[in-house]
Design a protein around this motif. Structure first.
Motif, PDB file in Angstrom:
ATOM      1  N   UNK A   1       0.825  -1.209   0.000  1.00 41.88           N
ATOM      2  CA  UNK A   1       0.000   0.000   0.000  1.00 41.88           C
ATOM      3  C   UNK A   1       0.858   1.257   0.000  1.00 41.88           C
ATOM      4  N   UNK A   2       1.976   1.227  -0.714  1.00 42.30           N
ATOM      5  CA  UNK A   2       2.904   2.349  -0.716  1.00 42.30           C
ATOM      6  C   UNK A   2       2.276   3.634  -1.249  1.00 42.30           C
ATOM      7  N   UNK A   3       1.240   3.532  -2.076  1.00 46.48           N
ATOM      8  CA  UNK A   3       0.596   4.715  -2.651  1.00 46.48           C
ATOM      9  C   UNK A   3      -0.631   5.154  -1.863  1.00 46.48           C
ATOM     10  N   UNK A   4      -0.870   4.524  -0.731  1.00 43.82           N
ATOM     11  CA  UNK A   4      -2.065   4.820   0.062  1.00 43.82           C
ATOM     12  C   UNK A   4      -1.732   5.782   1.192  1.00 43.82           C
ATOM     13  N   UNK A   5      -2.578   6.789   1.380  1.00 42.86           N
ATOM     14  CA  UNK A   5      -2.408   7.717   2.503  1.00 42.86           C
ATOM     15  C   UNK A   5      -3.594   7.579   3.447  1.00 42.86           C
ATOM     16  N   UNK A   6      -3.305   7.342   4.708  1.00 39.17           N
ATOM     17  CA  UNK A   6      -4.325   7.134   5.735  1.00 39.17           C
ATOM     18  C   UNK A   6      -4.182   8.217   6.791  1.00 39.17           C
ATOM     19  N   UNK A   7      -5.288   8.850   7.152  1.00 39.37           N
ATOM     20  CA  UNK A   7      -5.302   9.797   8.267  1.00 39.37           C
ATOM     21  C   UNK A   7      -6.063   9.153   9.416  1.00 39.37           C
ATOM     22  N   UNK A   8      -5.414   9.064  10.553  1.00 40.71           N
ATOM     23  CA  UNK A   8      -5.979   8.391  11.721  1.00 40.71           C
ATOM     24  C   UNK A   8      -6.429   9.421  12.751  1.00 40.71           C
ATOM     25  N   UNK A   9      -7.733   9.552  12.896  1.00 39.40           N
ATOM     26  CA  UNK A   9      -8.322  10.423  13.908  1.00 39.40           C
ATOM     27  C   UNK A   9      -8.878   9.545  15.024  1.00 39.40           C
ATOM     28  N   UNK A  10      -8.043   8.698  15.569  1.00 43.26           N
ATOM     29  CA  UNK A  10      -8.499   7.694  16.527  1.00 43.26           C
ATOM     30  C   UNK A  10      -7.452   7.514  17.620  1.00 43.26           C
ATOM     31  N   UNK A  11      -7.911   7.044  18.772  1.00 44.83           N
ATOM     32  CA  UNK A  11      -7.000   6.832  19.900  1.00 44.83           C
ATOM     33  C   UNK A  11      -7.310   5.511  20.579  1.00 44.83           C
ATOM     34  N   UNK A  12      -6.538   5.188  21.579  1.00 47.68           N
ATOM     35  CA  UNK A  12      -6.587   3.967  22.385  1.00 47.68           C
ATOM     36  C   UNK A  12      -6.151   2.781  21.527  1.00 47.68           C
ATOM     37  N   UNK A  13      -7.009   1.774  21.236  1.00 51.40           N
ATOM     38  CA  UNK A  13      -6.491   0.552  20.618  1.00 51.40           C
ATOM     39  C   UNK A  13      -7.146   0.194  19.291  1.00 51.40           C
ATOM     40  N   UNK A  14      -8.474   0.146  19.228  1.00 54.73           N
ATOM     41  CA  UNK A  14      -9.139  -0.396  18.040  1.00 54.73           C
ATOM     42  C   UNK A  14      -8.812   0.394  16.781  1.00 54.73           C
ATOM     43  N   UNK A  15      -9.071   1.704  16.788  1.00 53.84           N
ATOM     44  CA  UNK A  15      -8.770   2.529  15.621  1.00 53.84           C
ATOM     45  C   UNK A  15      -7.303   2.531  15.258  1.00 53.84           C
ATOM     46  N   UNK A  16      -6.411   2.794  16.223  1.00 57.63           N
ATOM     47  CA  UNK A  16      -4.984   2.745  15.919  1.00 57.63           C
ATOM     48  C   UNK A  16      -4.510   1.396  15.399  1.00 57.63           C
ATOM     49  N   UNK A  17      -5.157   0.296  15.819  1.00 56.85           N
ATOM     50  CA  UNK A  17      -4.771  -1.018  15.302  1.00 56.85           C
ATOM     51  C   UNK A  17      -5.052  -1.115  13.809  1.00 56.85           C
ATOM     52  N   UNK A  18      -6.113  -0.446  13.335  1.00 61.39           N
ATOM     53  CA  UNK A  18      -6.406  -0.424  11.900  1.00 61.39           C
ATOM     54  C   UNK A  18      -5.329   0.370  11.170  1.00 61.39           C
ATOM     55  N   UNK A  19      -4.977   1.538  11.710  1.00 57.82           N
ATOM     56  CA  UNK A  19      -3.900   2.318  11.105  1.00 57.82           C
ATOM     57  C   UNK A  19      -2.591   1.567  11.094  1.00 57.82           C
ATOM     58  N   UNK A  20      -2.346   0.810  12.161  1.00 56.27           N
ATOM     59  CA  UNK A  20      -1.121   0.026  12.262  1.00 56.27           C
ATOM     60  C   UNK A  20      -1.053  -1.043  11.170  1.00 56.27           C
ATOM     61  N   UNK A  21      -2.199  -1.657  10.884  1.00 55.60           N
ATOM     62  CA  UNK A  21      -2.282  -2.650   9.813  1.00 55.60           C
ATOM     63  C   UNK A  21      -1.809  -2.053   8.493  1.00 55.60           C
TER      64      UNK A  21
END
Length: 354
Positions: free
Chosen positions: A2-22
């Protein structure tokens, strides 16, 4: 990937950040926006007793690998402008705003879609987008039956020792985002909103325990590591050298092979142990007889014989023992975060080959 993908993470704690981490593990550029009024993601300060004060906590490090962190105040007009610019350039946004905050900061799906007409907007809620209940993993484990059936028969309802419901919701959301990315190959200008709730993710993951109730009206009880439908499965045995081992016997053939390994072929011939339903009914007596055999064997030799005979068995390891293995070490990611050397297991452990 996913080198061409840009993700903005407006999330905290675990569930949302785990998606960004993926997505960060798979090469995407992930920009994590943290609330500077609250000194960033609250998990930065979730430290164990004795943990160093340098850099973020180990908890925070577990799901925030290789992200660009921006500290912003979403109520400040200048910071809002920066965030909106980020959103205009993004392919995916991940949020876990509590009810009303998306509207408060003009960051709902409709707001973001107006900024970026092709955005994929992923949102995680606790009990659904219409609920204002605060949702921590413990609360969901309590509300969805996990605690009621977890623990030993004599113990009170017990929380699992990790935030499993958060991780289940993260899996649901990233699967939805991946589906939207796939759909955009055919409809490149189509925006999507994907929402996953911790509650829905937890209930959907009850699997066979749910059907045991829904079809048999059997309320699962606390039985420790035992399996309600299979035996021997989950009983803990002690070997001659003091190791704890367990077996996951799923068929009559595996039970017969286990009896051969233990030099206890007579057990597989006794009426009370011949079939799985018999073994479930008489599991305590069976466990006593297996323990008599296991305690005369050394752990390494027992497990070697089980592998040779394709009998599912394992030593029960603590995390020190787990990460002493080369196999576990090969799954680790390291990064220096704000002066602290951090390390965590990968969340992406699949292989894709052409």
């Amino acid at each position: 990937m996913f080198e061409d993908l840009k993700v903005v993470e407006l999330a905290s704690v675990l569930a949302g950040p785990a998606v960004g981490n993926f997505f960060s593990e798979l090469g995407a550029e992930v920009v994590k926006v943290e609330n500077k009024k609250n000194d960033g993601d609250v998990t930065r300060r979730w430290r164990q007793e004795g943990e160093t004060e340098q850099g973020p906590s180990a908890y925070y490090a577990s799901v925030n690998w290789n992200k660009e962190v921006r500290f912003m105040d979403l109520g400040d007009p200048e910071d809002q402008a920066v965030v909106r610019q980020l959103l205009s350039e993004a392919d995916v946004v991940i949020s876990n705003f509590k009810k009303g905050d998306g509207e408060k900061f003009d960051l709902t799906y409709d707001d973001v879609k107006a900024i970026n007409p092709t955005i994929i907007y992923g949102h995680i809620s606790g009990f659904g987008s219409e609920s204002d209940r605060l949702a921590y993993d413990l609360i969901l484990q309590a509300e969805t039956g996990f605690m009621s059936m977890n623990g030993q028969p004599e113990s009170p309802p017990t929380k699992m020792p990790l935030a499993l419901i958060d991780l289940l919701a993260a899996h649901q959301l990233k699967e939805g985002i991946l589906c939207a990315l796939l759909k955009q190959k055919d409809q490149p200008n189509q925006p999507f909103k994907i929402e996953a709730s911790l509650y829905g993710s937890a209930v959907s993951s009850l699997i066979n325990q749910a059907t045991n109730w829904l079809m048999n009206r059997n309320i699962p009880q606390r039985i420790g590591s035992l399996h309600p439908n299979i035996a021997p499965y989950g009983e803990v045995f002690t070997t001659d050298d003091g190791a704890s081992v367990t077996f996951a016997i799923g068929s009559d053939r595996q039970f017969q092979d286990l009896c051969t390994i233990l030099d206890a072929q007579i057990l597989s011939q006794q009426k009370e142990f011949q079939e799985n339903t018999d073994r479930v009914e008489n599991r305590e007596l069976l466990a006593e007889k297996i323990q008599e055999k296991v305690e005369a064997l050394e752990c390494g030799e027992l497990l070697k014989e089980c592998r040779n005979h394709h009998v599912p068995a394992a030593r029960i390891k603590n995390l020190k023992q787990v990460f002493e293995s080369d196999k576990a070490q090969s799954l680790l990611l390291k990064e220096k975060l704000e002066g602290r050397e951090t390390v965590r297991p990968r969340s992406t452990v699949f292989d894709i080959t052409k």
